[in-house]
Motif scaffolding. Structure first.
Motif, PDB file in Angstrom:
ATOM      1  N   LEU A  56       0.814  -1.224   0.000  1.00  0.00           N
ATOM      2  CA  LEU A  56       0.000   0.000   0.000  1.00  0.00           C
ATOM      3  C   LEU A  56       0.843   1.268   0.000  1.00  0.00           C
ATOM      4  CD1 LEU A  56      -2.749  -1.148   2.508  1.00  0.00           C
ATOM      5  CD2 LEU A  56      -2.982  -0.892   0.022  1.00  0.00           C
ATOM      6  N   SER A  57       2.151   1.136   0.253  1.00  0.00           N
ATOM      7  CA  SER A  57       3.041   2.298   0.344  1.00  0.00           C
ATOM      8  C   SER A  57       3.336   2.885  -1.037  1.00  0.00           C
ATOM      9  CB  SER A  57       4.363   1.887   1.007  1.00  0.00           C
ATOM     10  OG  SER A  57       5.172   1.169   0.083  1.00  0.00           O
ATOM     11  N   GLY A  58       4.134   3.935  -1.039  1.00  0.00           N
ATOM     12  CA  GLY A  58       4.553   4.577  -2.278  1.00  0.00           C
ATOM     13  C   GLY A  58       5.415   3.694  -3.162  1.00  0.00           C
ATOM     14  N   ASP A  59       5.947   2.588  -2.626  1.00  0.00           N
ATOM     15  CA  ASP A  59       6.741   1.663  -3.442  1.00  0.00           C
ATOM     16  C   ASP A  59       5.885   0.942  -4.481  1.00  0.00           C
ATOM     17  OD1 ASP A  59       9.105   2.233  -2.142  1.00  0.00           O
ATOM     18  OD2 ASP A  59       8.973   0.511  -0.787  1.00  0.00           O
ATOM     19  N   PHE A  60       4.579   0.789  -4.185  1.00  0.00           N
ATOM     20  CA  PHE A  60       3.712   0.030  -5.083  1.00  0.00           C
ATOM     21  C   PHE A  60       2.430   0.800  -5.406  1.00  0.00           C
ATOM     22  CE2 PHE A  60       6.326  -3.148  -2.954  1.00  0.00           C
ATOM     23  CZ  PHE A  60       6.818  -3.862  -4.034  1.00  0.00           C
ATOM     24  N   LEU A  61       1.393   0.647  -4.588  1.00  0.00           N
ATOM     25  CA  LEU A  61       0.069   1.179  -4.923  1.00  0.00           C
ATOM     26  C   LEU A  61      -0.183   2.625  -4.514  1.00  0.00           C
ATOM     27  CD1 LEU A  61      -2.191  -1.916  -4.168  1.00  0.00           C
ATOM     28  CD2 LEU A  61      -1.321  -1.107  -6.371  1.00  0.00           C
ATOM     29  N   SER A  62       0.646   3.185  -3.643  1.00  0.00           N
ATOM     30  CA  SER A  62       0.451   4.576  -3.191  1.00  0.00           C
ATOM     31  C   SER A  62      -1.003   4.820  -2.792  1.00  0.00           C
ATOM     32  CB  SER A  62       0.870   5.564  -4.282  1.00  0.00           C
ATOM     33  OG  SER A  62       2.186   5.346  -4.705  1.00  0.00           O
ATOM     34  N   ALA A  63      -1.507   3.982  -1.890  1.00  0.00           N
ATOM     35  CA  ALA A  63      -2.922   4.000  -1.522  1.00  0.00           C
ATOM     36  C   ALA A  63      -3.380   5.332  -0.943  1.00  0.00           C
ATOM     37  CB  ALA A  63      -3.226   2.878  -0.531  1.00  0.00           C
ATOM     38  N   SER A  64      -2.508   6.056  -0.258  1.00  0.00           N
ATOM     39  CA  SER A  64      -2.927   7.351   0.296  1.00  0.00           C
ATOM     40  C   SER A  64      -3.170   8.369  -0.818  1.00  0.00           C
ATOM     41  CB  SER A  64      -1.902   7.877   1.298  1.00  0.00           C
ATOM     42  OG  SER A  64      -0.654   8.086   0.653  1.00  0.00           O
ATOM     43  N   GLU A  65      -2.443   8.259  -1.927  1.00  0.00           N
ATOM     44  CA  GLU A  65      -2.611   9.163  -3.058  1.00  0.00           C
ATOM     45  C   GLU A  65      -3.695   8.683  -4.025  1.00  0.00           C
ATOM     46  OE1 GLU A  65       0.094  11.272  -6.552  1.00  0.00           O
ATOM     47  OE2 GLU A  65       1.053   9.983  -5.075  1.00  0.00           O
ATOM     48  N   TYR A  66      -3.842   7.362  -4.165  1.00  0.00           N
ATOM     49  CA  TYR A  66      -4.812   6.754  -5.083  1.00  0.00           C
ATOM     50  C   TYR A  66      -5.672   5.759  -4.309  1.00  0.00           C
ATOM     51  CZ  TYR A  66      -1.258   8.488  -8.317  1.00  0.00           C
ATOM     52  OH  TYR A  66      -0.355   9.268  -8.988  1.00  0.00           O
ATOM     53  N   PRO A  67      -6.623   6.243  -3.514  1.00  0.00           N
ATOM     54  CA  PRO A  67      -7.373   5.369  -2.607  1.00  0.00           C
ATOM     55  C   PRO A  67      -8.408   4.470  -3.279  1.00  0.00           C
ATOM     56  CG  PRO A  67      -8.190   7.603  -2.446  1.00  0.00           C
ATOM     57  CD  PRO A  67      -6.982   7.648  -3.335  1.00  0.00           C
ATOM     58  N   GLN A  68      -8.758   4.745  -4.526  1.00  0.00           N
ATOM     59  CA  GLN A  68      -9.779   3.948  -5.203  1.00  0.00           C
ATOM     60  C   GLN A  68      -9.225   3.303  -6.471  1.00  0.00           C
ATOM     61  OE1 GLN A  68     -13.425   3.600  -4.676  1.00  0.00           O
ATOM     62  NE2 GLN A  68     -12.725   4.092  -2.613  1.00  0.00           N
ATOM     63  N   ALA A  69      -9.665   2.089  -6.735  1.00  0.00           N
ATOM     64  CA  ALA A  69      -9.470   1.431  -8.029  1.00  0.00           C
ATOM     65  C   ALA A  69     -10.876   1.206  -8.574  1.00  0.00           C
ATOM     66  CB  ALA A  69      -8.743   0.112  -7.866  1.00  0.00           C
TER      67      ALA A  69
END
Length: 122
Positions: free
Chosen positions: A22-35
């Motif tokens: 979920l970190s910036g190394d992969f999915l950057s969930a805080s920046e891109y919370p939805q798929a």
């Protein structure tokens, strides 16, 4: 069909791995919370299989994908609703979604997206 997923709902049954994914190394969930996925076409290939095409948005990037889908089954449930079940999969190249894996050359650069969906007729 439109489908939205909260990226932070990812659960691989390993908390530290989930934190890293979920970190910036992969999915950057805080920046891109939805798929999301929005279907645009369906082509039956047999009685219970087909190809579902649509726009997949992941990591802020939208790409057209095609999933091979199978109808699992359907029928009336104990509450009087009519349900249908489907499963589908496709392979995603992480670079196509702006996920840079060059710092991890030993790690896979593509993933299989596998979806199981149950719907209730409205």
């Amino acid at each position: 069909m439109n489908l939205n997923v909260d990226v932070e709902s990812l659960n691989s049954s390993h908390a530290e791995r989930d934190k890293h994914i979920l970190s910036g190394d992969f999915l950057s969930a805080s920046e891109y919370p939805q798929a999301s996925f929005a279907s645009t076409d369906f082509e039956p290939t047999s009685e219970d299989q087909g190809k579902l095409t649509g726009d997949l948005t992941l990591h802020g990037v939208t790409q057209e994908v095609t999933l091979d889908v199978t109808h699992i089954g359907g029928g009336e449930d104990p509450w009087g609703n009519y349900r249908q079940g489907f499963e589908g999969s496709t392979t995603l190249e992480l670079a196509d979604y702006g996920i840079d894996m060059s710092q991890f050359p030993e790690v896979m650069h593509e993933v299989e997206l596998y979806v199981v969906l149950e719907g209730i007729r409205q």
